[in-house]
Design a protein around this motif. Structure first.
Motif, PDB file in Angstrom:
ATOM      1  N   ARG A  95       3.997  -0.232  -2.915  1.00  0.00           N
ATOM      2  CA  ARG A  95       4.086  -0.442  -1.469  1.00  0.00           C
ATOM      3  C   ARG A  95       3.752   0.824  -0.703  1.00  0.00           C
ATOM      4  NH1 ARG A  95       9.844  -3.751  -0.914  1.00  0.00           N
ATOM      5  NH2 ARG A  95       9.217  -5.603  -2.102  1.00  0.00           N
ATOM      6  N   VAL A  96       4.280   1.938  -1.178  1.00  0.00           N
ATOM      7  CA  VAL A  96       4.078   3.214  -0.481  1.00  0.00           C
ATOM      8  C   VAL A  96       2.605   3.599  -0.483  1.00  0.00           C
ATOM      9  CG1 VAL A  96       4.555   5.697  -0.550  1.00  0.00           C
ATOM     10  CG2 VAL A  96       6.410   4.054  -0.893  1.00  0.00           C
ATOM     11  N   LYS A  97       1.952   3.514  -1.645  1.00  0.00           N
ATOM     12  CA  LYS A  97       0.550   3.932  -1.725  1.00  0.00           C
ATOM     13  C   LYS A  97      -0.371   2.964  -0.986  1.00  0.00           C
ATOM     14  CE  LYS A  97       0.756   6.904  -5.758  1.00  0.00           C
ATOM     15  NZ  LYS A  97       0.208   7.272  -7.065  1.00  0.00           N
ATOM     16  N   ALA A  98      -0.050   1.673  -1.004  1.00  0.00           N
ATOM     17  CA  ALA A  98      -0.856   0.704  -0.251  1.00  0.00           C
ATOM     18  C   ALA A  98      -0.782   1.015   1.240  1.00  0.00           C
ATOM     19  CB  ALA A  98      -0.366  -0.714  -0.528  1.00  0.00           C
ATOM     20  N   GLY A  99       0.431   1.260   1.724  1.00  0.00           N
ATOM     21  CA  GLY A  99       0.592   1.610   3.138  1.00  0.00           C
ATOM     22  C   GLY A  99      -0.062   2.933   3.469  1.00  0.00           C
ATOM     23  N   ALA A 100       0.078   3.916   2.563  1.00  0.00           N
ATOM     24  CA  ALA A 100      -0.458   5.256   2.817  1.00  0.00           C
ATOM     25  C   ALA A 100      -1.980   5.266   2.858  1.00  0.00           C
ATOM     26  CB  ALA A 100       0.048   6.222   1.756  1.00  0.00           C
ATOM     27  N   ILE A 101      -2.621   4.502   1.974  1.00  0.00           N
ATOM     28  CA  ILE A 101      -4.086   4.437   1.977  1.00  0.00           C
ATOM     29  C   ILE A 101      -4.579   3.840   3.287  1.00  0.00           C
ATOM     30  CG2 ILE A 101      -6.062   3.231   0.942  1.00  0.00           C
ATOM     31  CD1 ILE A 101      -4.665   3.645  -1.784  1.00  0.00           C
ATOM     32  N   GLU A 102      -3.898   2.797   3.744  1.00  0.00           N
ATOM     33  CA  GLU A 102      -4.291   2.191   5.018  1.00  0.00           C
ATOM     34  C   GLU A 102      -4.051   3.148   6.186  1.00  0.00           C
ATOM     35  OE1 GLU A 102      -6.024   0.340   7.605  1.00  0.00           O
ATOM     36  OE2 GLU A 102      -6.033  -0.626   5.645  1.00  0.00           O
ATOM     37  N   VAL A 103      -2.959   3.904   6.132  1.00  0.00           N
ATOM     38  CA  VAL A 103      -2.686   4.895   7.177  1.00  0.00           C
ATOM     39  C   VAL A 103      -3.789   5.944   7.213  1.00  0.00           C
ATOM     40  CG1 VAL A 103      -1.170   6.807   7.839  1.00  0.00           C
ATOM     41  CG2 VAL A 103      -0.191   4.614   7.234  1.00  0.00           C
ATOM     42  N   ALA A 104      -4.110   6.505   6.035  1.00  0.00           N
ATOM     43  CA  ALA A 104      -5.143   7.542   5.971  1.00  0.00           C
ATOM     44  C   ALA A 104      -6.483   7.006   6.474  1.00  0.00           C
ATOM     45  CB  ALA A 104      -5.283   8.048   4.539  1.00  0.00           C
ATOM     46  N   ALA A 105      -6.813   5.775   6.080  1.00  0.00           N
ATOM     47  CA  ALA A 105      -8.081   5.180   6.513  1.00  0.00           C
ATOM     48  C   ALA A 105      -8.053   4.843   7.999  1.00  0.00           C
ATOM     49  CB  ALA A 105      -8.360   3.915   5.698  1.00  0.00           C
ATOM     50  N   GLY A 106      -6.929   4.310   8.472  1.00  0.00           N
ATOM     51  CA  GLY A 106      -6.825   3.916   9.871  1.00  0.00           C
ATOM     52  C   GLY A 106      -6.809   5.096  10.818  1.00  0.00           C
ATOM     53  N   VAL A 107      -6.087   6.143  10.450  1.00  0.00           N
ATOM     54  CA  VAL A 107      -5.994   7.336  11.293  1.00  0.00           C
ATOM     55  C   VAL A 107      -7.363   7.991  11.446  1.00  0.00           C
ATOM     56  CG1 VAL A 107      -5.120   9.706  11.321  1.00  0.00           C
ATOM     57  CG2 VAL A 107      -3.552   7.817  10.922  1.00  0.00           C
ATOM     58  N   ASN A 108      -8.114   8.043  10.362  1.00  0.00           N
ATOM     59  CA  ASN A 108      -9.430   8.681  10.423  1.00  0.00           C
ATOM     60  C   ASN A 108     -10.442   7.871  11.228  1.00  0.00           C
ATOM     61  OD1 ASN A 108      -9.274  10.065   7.038  1.00  0.00           O
ATOM     62  ND2 ASN A 108      -8.409  10.787   8.955  1.00  0.00           N
ATOM     63  N   GLY A 109     -10.077   6.630  11.597  1.00  0.00           N
ATOM     64  CA  GLY A 109     -10.984   5.806  12.399  1.00  0.00           C
ATOM     65  C   GLY A 109     -11.353   6.445  13.719  1.00  0.00           C
ATOM     66  N   GLN A 110     -10.442   7.262  14.271  1.00  0.00           N
ATOM     67  CA  GLN A 110     -10.730   7.923  15.549  1.00  0.00           C
ATOM     68  C   GLN A 110     -11.813   8.996  15.427  1.00  0.00           C
ATOM     69  OE1 GLN A 110      -7.493   8.758  18.463  1.00  0.00           O
ATOM     70  NE2 GLN A 110      -6.146   8.256  16.776  1.00  0.00           N
ATOM     71  N   LEU A 111     -12.147   9.364  14.204  1.00  0.00           N
ATOM     72  CA  LEU A 111     -13.174  10.385  13.995  1.00  0.00           C
ATOM     73  C   LEU A 111     -14.571   9.785  13.947  1.00  0.00           C
ATOM     74  CD1 LEU A 111     -11.425  12.291  11.051  1.00  0.00           C
ATOM     75  CD2 LEU A 111     -11.220  12.763  13.494  1.00  0.00           C
ATOM     76  N   MET A 112     -14.640   8.450  13.807  1.00  0.00           N
ATOM     77  CA  MET A 112     -15.929   7.810  13.511  1.00  0.00           C
ATOM     78  C   MET A 112     -16.729   7.497  14.777  1.00  0.00           C
ATOM     79  SD  MET A 112     -16.596   7.453  10.308  1.00  0.00           S
ATOM     80  CE  MET A 112     -17.783   6.133  10.228  1.00  0.00           C
ATOM     81  N   PRO A 113     -17.940   8.068  14.900  1.00  0.00           N
ATOM     82  CA  PRO A 113     -18.842   7.635  15.972  1.00  0.00           C
ATOM     83  C   PRO A 113     -19.266   6.188  15.708  1.00  0.00           C
ATOM     84  CG  PRO A 113     -19.516   9.734  15.013  1.00  0.00           C
ATOM     85  CD  PRO A 113     -18.498   9.135  14.087  1.00  0.00           C
ATOM     86  N   PRO A 114     -19.734   5.407  16.675  1.00  0.00           N
ATOM     87  CA  PRO A 114     -20.035   5.844  18.031  1.00  0.00           C
ATOM     88  C   PRO A 114     -18.845   5.873  18.979  1.00  0.00           C
ATOM     89  CG  PRO A 114     -20.690   3.561  17.767  1.00  0.00           C
ATOM     90  CD  PRO A 114     -20.214   4.026  16.430  1.00  0.00           C
ATOM     91  N   ILE A 115     -17.748   5.148  18.688  1.00  0.00           N
ATOM     92  CA  ILE A 115     -16.608   5.163  19.610  1.00  0.00           C
ATOM     93  C   ILE A 115     -15.482   5.905  18.924  1.00  0.00           C
ATOM     94  CG2 ILE A 115     -15.019   3.792  20.983  1.00  0.00           C
ATOM     95  CD1 ILE A 115     -17.004   1.522  20.895  1.00  0.00           C
ATOM     96  N   MET A 116     -15.363   7.171  19.246  1.00  0.00           N
ATOM     97  CA  MET A 116     -14.283   7.969  18.682  1.00  0.00           C
ATOM     98  C   MET A 116     -13.043   7.763  19.548  1.00  0.00           C
ATOM     99  SD  MET A 116     -16.808  11.185  18.168  1.00  0.00           S
ATOM    100  CE  MET A 116     -15.614  12.383  17.573  1.00  0.00           C
TER     101      MET A 116
END
Length: 689
Positions: A267-288
């Motif tokens: 549960r922890v790693k499933a949630g953590a992977i999604e957190v890491a992936a979701g948080v980094n979404g703000q870095l992705m162009p074109p809409i940061m």
């Protein structure tokens, strides 16, 4: 008879509750829709900035007091408390004051009437209360401290003392001019951020979010650790248009986290992977993230250039997370999932191809036509309107079914509710940027920036690395209580000029965009930093795990993201910047962009190698379990591939190309030794069996 009367009273009460509830919901929906219409109107027919910013914040204030009441009493489920209604009306009126009395204020600049001052302070108090409701008390408390500092300047310790500001001057500076609340931060919220939030909301309502998820699973679901890898790709695709960590986690994680758990992840790693992936979404162009638009405005750069600077770090970040997920899958021995529902990848790809068209139009307008971000967003939204109106009738016609009136109206309904959702999402950003304007206004009013520069220089001397570490820690701490946008504005306003000055003093001519992206990155990372990582709480709720544990594991995965800002600060080629010829270190212009395709590919490839090496160091795994000496060698690869120019500067290597060669050679040497060890282990296992 009494029972009959009681039943009648209960029936009337229920019906009254339903009527009032419906009226309340419809009123909010119409208000939200009106705000979106207003934003589209001023995008096409620009109006005076003072008036548009005033109306923009008035919409946000009204919605905050309607959507976030203090405390409902027993009958509040069908009746708004009078104090929330009063605050809603009063707040809207005072925030509209600069628009209502625009010509009067313009005719008496600096010579304010008593009513001007009273309205200004009432507006500031109501804005702080609105901020408390929608984003918590932290930002409001910081604003109050700055206002106290502004007024009581002469009584402060000598090192931070200033001449102070009268109540009239303070009110005028913070509310009646464009130096404070109605300054650059909320100006960007009005002009850029709203349109891109609306664009993301329309795409999600049209079905693009689910399409990205299905596409990712159709491509990767069958591979080792497929659901986790698909989660990374889906979050990256969704993050391109959402610009919000929490929204990304909730949108994608609702589907991916249960599948990751089913595939064998804890549960922890499933949630953590999604957190890491979701948080980094703000870095992705074109809409940061929203802060990226403010970076462009602060620095006087085009948003296109901000996107260009972020491309290599963003993709290196996501590809390395994909690699981390692969390593985790290998360590645990995960397998893929049954893909019976994703049997035709090509069919799934074609099914949502029209969702990519507005994104391509956005990029074409920005990169090829080189028009403004406002024009790009407006054009993309217009095309998306057409898609949403016609997609359902076209589907029915393609299936040979009859198209009814409801099918024709469905697109208009989706557009309406997407515009409502966008307005609700914007309340947080509008209030945060308004409050952040108080902090920016305080710095310009008191000259605090120069004072802070002197203090930091005394504390850290000329050690630029120590300054960067302190800035990163400050961003992470503030980010626990502030949205990314507000966090960026506060930290960059205080620290960015100091970093640029000290870097220049140490012989590093750093472009201002590098410092601002540095602050932006660590502000984003705060979303999964315990104990108050908002995105971690969202993922933990879906995964049914401890949010602090999920946040800690997610931050561990994101340590690879934490080294990127340090890397591109010293190696500007990671931001596609060849050199900077500006003599003034605070100047954002004078940037010479890289144009050699071979060198761009080389820099990107080396960034991937460096991030992969660092990921293996963190995970303690490459082809197989990493031994201590292999971990040391992989750690050496990181500076040789990410910052070879610094290695060359201090004569560790002759030049950066030699650094690339040595780093790559070490990486493949470790790979071959790992591969050989893995083959021996497999042979030994077979012999033992």
């Amino acid at each position: 008879m009494n029972n009959i009367n009681e039943n009648e009273e209960q029936f009337v009460e229920v019906k009254t509750r339903e009527i009032n509830n419906n009226f309340y919901n419809y009123f909010i929906a119409i208000l939200c829709f009106s705000w979106s219409v207003f934003q589209l109107y001023i995008a096409y027919f620009p109006m005076n900035t003072n008036i548009s910013r005033s109306i923009h914040l008035a919409f946000a204030i009204a919605l905050v007091f309607l959507l976030y009441p203090v405390k409902f009493h027993k009958k509040a489920h069908f009746s708004m408390p009078f104090y929330d209604i009063a605050l809603c009306v009063l707040g809207t009126a005072v925030v509209l004051y600069p628009a209502i009395d625009f010509y009067g204020l313009a005719s008496r600049p600096g010579d304010y009437l008593q009513r001007d001052v009273i309205v200004a302070f009432v507006a500031i108090i109501i804005l702080i209360e609105a901020g408390r409701r929608v984003i918590g008390p932290a930002l409001g408390i910081i604003c109050i401290l700055f206002l106290i500092y502004d007024y009581f300047g002469p009584y402060m310790p000598d090192i931070i003392a200033h001449q102070g500001a009268s109540l009239e001057k303070l009110a005028g500076h913070m509310f009646l001019t464009t130096e404070g609340i109605f300054g650059v931060p909320i100006g960007v919220s009005v002009s850029f951020i709203y349109l891109f939030v609306l664009f993301g909301s329309l795409l999600e309502r049209a079905g693009a979010g689910q399409y990205f998820i299905n596409l990712a699973f159709s491509l990767l679901g069958k591979f080792r650790g497929g659901p986790a890898k698909a989660s990374v790709i889906a979050s990256g695709l969704t993050g391109m248009v959402s610009g919000s960590s929490t929204a990304n986690v909730v949108t994608v994680g609702t589907f991916t986290i249960p599948l990751m758990k089913k595939a064998g992840l804890s549960r922890v790693k499933a949630g953590a992977i999604e957190v890491a992936a979701g948080v980094n979404g703000q870095l992705m162009p074109p809409i940061m993230g929203a802060a990226a638009f403010i970076i462009a405005e602060f620095l006087g750069m085009s948003y296109t250039n901000v996107m260009m600077s972020a491309v290599i770090p963003a993709f290196a970040c996501y590809i390395s997370l994909f690699f981390i997920v692969h390593l985790e899958s290998c360590k645990i021995g995960l397998k893929g999932i049954d893909q019976s529902e994703y049997h035709s990848r090509f069919k799934i790809f074609l099914s949502g191809l029209h969702y990519l068209t507005p994104i391509l139009i956005l990029l074409y307008t920005l990169l090829i036509l080189k028009e403004s971000a406002i024009s790009a967003a407006f054009n993309a939204i217009g095309f998306l309107f057409l898609i949403m109106i016609f997609q359902e009738p076209v589907k029915k016609l393609a299936a040979g079914e009859k198209v009814g009136l409801n099918d024709a109206l469905l697109g208009f309904s989706d557009i309406f509710w997407a515009m409502v959702t966008a307005a609700k999402s914007m309340t947080t950003i509008a209030i945060a940027t308004g409050l952040a304007g108080i902090i920016v206004g305080s710095i310009s009013l008191t000259g605090l920036g120069q004072v802070l520069s002197d203090i930091v220089e005394q504390l850290a001397g000329n050690n630029i690395i120590l300054i960067l570490i302190l800035t990163a820690v400050m961003s992470l701490i503030l980010g626990m209580g502030l949205p990314t946008t507000a966090n960026y504005i506060v930290v960059s306003s205080l620290v960015a000029p100091v970093i640029l000055f000290l870097a220049h003093k140490n012989g590093f001519l750093i472009p201002a965009i590098a410092v601002h992206l540095f602050v932006f990155y660590f502000g984003i990372l705060a979303d999964d930093t315990p104990p108050v990582g908002i995105a971690a709480y969202a993922a933990a709720g879906i995964a049914k795990a401890n949010p602090v544990t999920v946040g800690m594991q997610g931050f561990f995965y994101d340590l690879r993201t934490a080294i990127l800002p340090f890397a591109f600060f010293f190696n500007n080629k990671l931001m596609l910047i060849e050199s900077i010829d500006a003599k003034d270190p605070l100047d954002a212009k004078g940037i010479v962009w890289m144009s050699n395709p071979f060198e761009i590919v080389l820099v990107f490839g080396m960034a991937i190698v460096g991030m992969f090496a660092f990921s293996s160091v963190l995970q303690g795994y490459f082809v197989t379990k990493v031994r201590i000496w292999e971990r040391i060698l992989l750690l050496l690869v990181v500076p040789l591939t990410l910052v070879p120019n610094i290695c060359a500067r201090y004569s560790v290597i002759p030049n950066e190309y030699v650094g690339y060669m040595i780093g790559t050679a070490i990486y493949f040497f470790v790979f071959m030794t790992q591969w050989g060890k893995n083959q021996k282990d497999k042979a030994a296992s077979k012999a033992a069996a």
